[in-house]
Design an enzyme around this catalytic site. Structure first.
Site, PDB file in Angstrom:
ATOM      1  N   HIS A  14       0.863  -1.198   0.000  1.00 33.52           N
ATOM      2  CA  HIS A  14       0.000   0.000   0.000  1.00 33.52           C
ATOM      3  C   HIS A  14       0.890   1.236   0.000  1.00 33.52           C
ATOM      4  CE1 HIS A  14      -3.785   2.073   1.891  1.00 33.52           C
ATOM      5  NE2 HIS A  14      -3.073   2.944   1.187  1.00 33.52           N
ATOM      6  N   HIS A  16       1.225   4.856  -2.396  1.00 34.74           N
ATOM      7  CA  HIS A  16       0.847   5.720  -3.527  1.00 34.74           C
ATOM      8  C   HIS A  16       2.135   6.356  -4.027  1.00 34.74           C
ATOM      9  CE1 HIS A  16      -3.458   5.503  -2.376  1.00 34.74           C
ATOM     10  NE2 HIS A  16      -2.944   5.350  -1.168  1.00 34.74           N
ATOM     11  N   GLU A 197     -11.114   3.374   6.220  1.00 33.62           N
ATOM     12  CA  GLU A 197      -9.993   4.214   6.676  1.00 33.62           C
ATOM     13  C   GLU A 197     -10.599   5.274   7.603  1.00 33.62           C
ATOM     14  OE1 GLU A 197      -8.070   6.540   3.591  1.00 33.62           O
ATOM     15  OE2 GLU A 197      -6.417   7.136   4.904  1.00 33.62           O
ATOM     16  N   ASP A 275       1.858   3.989   2.788  1.00 35.49           N
ATOM     17  CA  ASP A 275       0.809   4.860   2.235  1.00 35.49           C
ATOM     18  C   ASP A 275       1.397   6.038   1.443  1.00 35.49           C
ATOM     19  OD1 ASP A 275      -1.827   5.508   1.681  1.00 35.49           O
ATOM     20  OD2 ASP A 275      -2.345   6.165   3.702  1.00 35.49           O
TER      21      ASP A 275
END
Ligand code: ADE
Ligand code: ZN
Length: 338
Positions: A14, A16, A197, A275
């Site tokens: 995970h 980005h 989330e 993230d």
């Protein structure tokens, strides 16, 4: 324990890629592309990274991505992330990219994916880091726009393993994207989605039931619903948890309140991920260290987190065996270190 964590082989699921854009590189790209930034110094940018919630972060994150223009920019961004992976002993990574953030500014889909993909290929050759690419749809945009993006991806299907769903969770539930996810599945892609989330546990059920996801990104709100927690444990549906992100975006007040180890003990397939590391204060090792300092996991729990990530990854059984063998070797050599 710190040495153990630094050496531990890690698998990231995970990340980005736009969230790995460090201010130094942002300034460099702004200058070479003639783009003005709302900050005059790197320090000012870092100081602006204080968030109240997901939306306050996303506003700054999309603004930062404006400096990414050429194929070289996307290559450099991805290469810088892979060097951080190497330093953190990340042996495999599955990264998200947000094509709509770029195509909306007139950047070609091909420019984005070519830059990222060439860096990933070089990372495999020169750094020995294997990888997969996941294309996310921005959930604050329409399903029609997601369908257009899926069509743009068609010539590159051999480079993409799955589609995902990110951006503002509240007000944009999984049901909004059921048609495009069904289409992606029919094209042979896997599916994942950010759910639970900031949004309710019902988004996790809907991501599983309506979007047929193979993993839930975040998912920490599952504890609202004990039936869901039991279901996640039984099915071993993976949760890609992002501890530092959750603190920065105020999902939990402090790391000592985080539920990751409770979920691990309940038999869920939880994993640790970074993230948007350039915005949230750290990469994989930093996330493991932060969990360690607040929640004091055992060594076998730390190894289990990587074991879970291997189980949850989109690699073949043969590749998984190779990664598990690396983890076994690490445990044999360091499991009993003082
Ligand atoms: N895009 C980048 N990071 C995100 C996050 N943590 N949640 C939703 N969308 C995102
Ligand atoms: Zn995310």
């Amino acid at each position: 324990m710190e040495v153990f964590i630094r050496r531990l082989p890690k698998v990231e699921l995970h990340l980005h890629i736009e969230g790995s854009l460090e201010p130094e590189l942002m300034f460099e790209m702004a200058e070479r592309n003639g783009i003005s930034l709302p900050y005059s110094t790197i320090e000012e940018a870092r100081n602006a990274y204080q968030f109240e919630d997901l939306q306050s972060f996303l506003n700054i994150y999309y603004q930062g991505a404006n400096v990414l223009v050429t194929e070289r920019d996307f290559f450099d961004l991805t290469w810088a992330y892979l060097l951080r992976c190497k330093a953190d002993n990340v042996i495999h990574t599955e990264i998200f990219f947000d094509p709509q953030t770029h195509t909306a500014r007139g950047i070609a889909f091909d420019t984005v994916i070519n830059g990222i993909f060439h860096a990933l290929r070089q990372g495999e050759k020169e750094l020995g880091i294997t990888s997969k690419l996941i294309m996310c749809f921005l959930r604050h945009l329409s399903e029609e726009e997601a369908l257009e993006t899926l069509a743009q991806a068609e010539p590159h299907l051999n480079r993409i393993v799955a589609v995902g769903l990110d951006s503002s969770e509240i007000g944009h539930p999984p049901a909004k994207f059921q048609r495009v996810f069904t289409k992606a599945l029919a094209m042979g892609l896997k599916t994942v989605a950010h759910a639970g989330e900031e949004g309710p546990a019902s988004n996790i059920w809907d991501a599983m039931n309506l979007l047929n996801v193979s993993r839930i990104d975040h998912g920490v709100q599952c504890t609202e619903d004990p039936v869901l927690v039991a279901d996640l444990a039984k099915s071993r549906m993976p949760l890609t948890v992002c501890p530092l992100s959750n603190i920065k975006l105020r999902v939990f007040d402090s790391m000592s309140d985080h539920n990751i180890l409770t979920l691990l003990d309940q038999g869920l397939c939880v994993t640790i991920n970074s993230d948007d590391p350039a915005f949230f204060g750290g990469y994989m090792t930093d996330n493991f260290l932060a969990v360690n300092n607040a929640l004091h996991p055992s060594r076998s729990q730390l190894v289990q987190l990587t074991r879970n990530a291997i189980e949850a990854s989109f690699i073949s059984d043969e590749e998984a065996n190779t990664l598990n063998a690396a983890l076994d070797e690490f445990w044999a050599n360091h499991g009993n270190d003082a």
